[in-house]
Design a protein around this motif. Structure first.
Motif, PDB file in Angstrom:
ATOM      1  N   ALA A 184      42.703  39.825  27.868  1.00  0.00           N
ATOM      2  CA  ALA A 184      43.252  38.620  28.505  1.00  0.00           C
ATOM      3  C   ALA A 184      42.846  38.501  29.964  1.00  0.00           C
ATOM      4  O   ALA A 184      42.946  37.414  30.557  1.00  0.00           O
ATOM      5  CB  ALA A 184      44.774  38.626  28.395  1.00  0.00           C
ATOM      6  N   CYS A 185      42.381  39.624  30.571  1.00  0.00           N
ATOM      7  CA  CYS A 185      42.022  39.610  31.992  1.00  0.00           C
ATOM      8  C   CYS A 185      40.528  39.791  32.232  1.00  0.00           C
ATOM      9  O   CYS A 185      40.105  40.098  33.348  1.00  0.00           O
ATOM     10  CB  CYS A 185      42.806  40.695  32.735  1.00  0.00           C
ATOM     11  N   GLU A 186      39.721  39.608  31.207  1.00  0.00           N
ATOM     12  CA  GLU A 186      38.275  39.696  31.404  1.00  0.00           C
ATOM     13  C   GLU A 186      37.756  38.486  32.175  1.00  0.00           C
ATOM     14  O   GLU A 186      36.717  38.544  32.818  1.00  0.00           O
ATOM     15  CB  GLU A 186      37.568  39.817  30.055  1.00  0.00           C
ATOM     16  N   THR A 187      38.486  37.385  32.111  1.00  0.00           N
ATOM     17  CA  THR A 187      38.209  36.208  32.921  1.00  0.00           C
ATOM     18  C   THR A 187      39.517  35.775  33.562  1.00  0.00           C
ATOM     19  O   THR A 187      40.532  35.632  32.877  1.00  0.00           O
ATOM     20  CB  THR A 187      37.642  35.057  32.074  1.00  0.00           C
ATOM     21  N   ILE A 188      39.510  35.612  34.886  1.00  0.00           N
ATOM     22  CA  ILE A 188      40.733  35.322  35.632  1.00  0.00           C
ATOM     23  C   ILE A 188      40.541  34.076  36.485  1.00  0.00           C
ATOM     24  O   ILE A 188      39.501  33.902  37.123  1.00  0.00           O
ATOM     25  CB  ILE A 188      41.103  36.506  36.552  1.00  0.00           C
ATOM     26  N   LYS A 189      41.549  33.223  36.505  1.00  0.00           N
ATOM     27  CA  LYS A 189      41.555  32.097  37.439  1.00  0.00           C
ATOM     28  C   LYS A 189      42.188  32.576  38.735  1.00  0.00           C
ATOM     29  O   LYS A 189      43.266  33.162  38.734  1.00  0.00           O
ATOM     30  CB  LYS A 189      42.339  30.927  36.853  1.00  0.00           C
ATOM     31  N   MET A 190      41.496  32.338  39.849  1.00  0.00           N
ATOM     32  CA  MET A 190      41.931  32.824  41.155  1.00  0.00           C
ATOM     33  C   MET A 190      42.041  31.663  42.136  1.00  0.00           C
ATOM     34  O   MET A 190      41.339  30.668  42.010  1.00  0.00           O
ATOM     35  CB  MET A 190      40.940  33.873  41.683  1.00  0.00           C
ATOM     36  N   SER A 191      42.927  31.810  43.118  1.00  0.00           N
ATOM     37  CA  SER A 191      43.136  30.746  44.095  1.00  0.00           C
ATOM     38  C   SER A 191      43.379  31.318  45.477  1.00  0.00           C
ATOM     39  O   SER A 191      43.940  32.408  45.621  1.00  0.00           O
ATOM     40  CB  SER A 191      44.329  29.877  43.680  1.00  0.00           C
ATOM     41  N   ASP A 192      42.972  30.557  46.505  1.00  0.00           N
ATOM     42  CA  ASP A 192      43.304  30.897  47.893  1.00  0.00           C
ATOM     43  C   ASP A 192      44.410  29.968  48.394  1.00  0.00           C
ATOM     44  O   ASP A 192      44.600  29.817  49.589  1.00  0.00           O
ATOM     45  CB  ASP A 192      42.071  30.805  48.787  1.00  0.00           C
ATOM     46  N   THR A 193      45.134  29.343  47.466  1.00  0.00           N
ATOM     47  CA  THR A 193      46.228  28.373  47.647  1.00  0.00           C
ATOM     48  C   THR A 193      45.710  26.964  47.923  1.00  0.00           C
ATOM     49  O   THR A 193      46.497  26.015  47.935  1.00  0.00           O
ATOM     50  CB  THR A 193      47.228  28.749  48.765  1.00  0.00           C
ATOM     51  N   GLN A 194      44.395  26.803  48.128  1.00  0.00           N
ATOM     52  CA  GLN A 194      43.847  25.478  48.366  1.00  0.00           C
ATOM     53  C   GLN A 194      42.912  25.019  47.251  1.00  0.00           C
ATOM     54  O   GLN A 194      42.729  23.825  47.049  1.00  0.00           O
ATOM     55  CB  GLN A 194      43.107  25.436  49.711  1.00  0.00           C
ATOM     56  N   ARG A 195      42.312  25.964  46.557  1.00  0.00           N
ATOM     57  CA  ARG A 195      41.460  25.613  45.427  1.00  0.00           C
ATOM     58  C   ARG A 195      41.412  26.782  44.458  1.00  0.00           C
ATOM     59  O   ARG A 195      41.716  27.920  44.813  1.00  0.00           O
ATOM     60  CB  ARG A 195      40.057  25.245  45.897  1.00  0.00           C
ATOM     61  N   TRP A 196      41.039  26.466  43.230  1.00  0.00           N
ATOM     62  CA  TRP A 196      40.968  27.467  42.171  1.00  0.00           C
ATOM     63  C   TRP A 196      39.531  27.679  41.746  1.00  0.00           C
ATOM     64  O   TRP A 196      38.704  26.753  41.828  1.00  0.00           O
ATOM     65  CB  TRP A 196      41.781  27.020  40.948  1.00  0.00           C
TER      66      TRP A 196
END
Length: 277
Positions: A184-196
């Motif tokens: 489930a964590c081989e691909t992760i959505k990440m954000s800097d709080t302004q964009r993903w």
């Protein structure tokens, strides 16, 4: 270098800087019409600016707890790497805290990683091992130490940044931290709080003579817009060490493991072994 603006995240005023020529707060608003990727209206290529989120308390952070000389926590703090080549320990201090201490979340903001992730169960790989212990008050006796290094020869942030964590915990807990990401964590959505953005977690084969066997992986933005984050996990007896590294000058890297990263891991492992045994 532009002067970064103060952002407010929750109730804490933070200085959010992506370690590039402009801070996250300085990013222009999205265009009202789609623009061609990495070019102007004529399609002429332009240089990419790679960014990486970093939050630093706008006021001086609390001084690290003064642990008794010779105690385990004191030795862990001494084992954190103070310098490597042009990378130097920055003004926010290195420190050691018990699991569940509120300061862990503050210290974690200076580590190399995302501010938000989806799913949150992947925080360990996207943010760092510290995220497992920000609220882990039930794990009695556990300790985590953290430090950050940056190349500040010409300006506060020239694009090379590293973070280190050392965890003291029972052996079964260390084995859990050292395991590869789940499917489930081989691909992760990440954000800097302004964009993903979406990053692939890719295992990396690394062996260093003095560091020994270790687990390593890299976070690679699938769109190629974010700098690659390299991470190594190394077990040493009752401790686990994590090193996270990013070089904005190199951008999105999908090639060989950077020599600077390898040297950093080797130096950190050598220092930790000499102090912690």
């Amino acid at each position: 270098m532009k002067v970064p603006r103060l952002l407010t995240v929750g109730t804490a005023a933070l200085l959010s800087c992506p370690l590039a020529t402009a801070c996250a707060a300085e990013r222009p608003p999205a265009a009202s019409t789609p623009a061609p990727p990495y070019g102007d209206a004529t399609g002429t290529p332009e240089a990419r600016t790679y960014t990486l989120d970093l939050s630093i308390p706008s006021s001086s952070p609390p001084a690290p707890r003064a642990w008794p000389r010779g105690s385990r926590a004191y030795r862990m703090q001494q084992a954190l790497l103070p310098v490597f080549g042009s990378l130097r320990r920055q003004p926010w201090p290195a420190g050691v805290a018990r699991f569940g201490d509120a300061v862990i979340s503050v210290m974690g903001q200076t580590q190399v990683g995302a501010r938000e992730t989806e799913p949150p169960t992947c925080d360990r790989w996207a943010k760092g091992v510290w995220s497992d212990f920000a609220s882990a008050s039930g794990e009695g006796g556990g300790l985590i130490g953290m430090a950050s290094l940056a190349d500040a020869r010409d300006s506060p942030f020239t694009g090379v940044f590293a973070a280190q964590a050392i965890v003291y915990a029972p052996a079964d807990r260390l084995r859990e931290l050292d395991r590869p990401p789940s499917d489930a964590c081989e691909t992760i959505k990440m954000s800097d709080t302004q964009r993903w953005w979406t990053a692939d977690v890719t295992p990396v084969s690394v062996r260093l003579e003095r560091a020994g066997d270790l687990t390593a992986y890299k976070l690679v933005d699938v769109a190629g817009d974010q700098a690659t984050v390299w991470t190594a996990l190394l077990r040493q007896g009752s401790y686990l060490m994590e090193i996270r590294f990013a070089d904005l000058g190199a951008g999105a890297q999908d090639g060989p493991v950077p020599a600077t990263f390898l040297g950093l891991v080797d130096a950190a492992a050598t220092r930790a072994r000499s102090i912690l045994g």
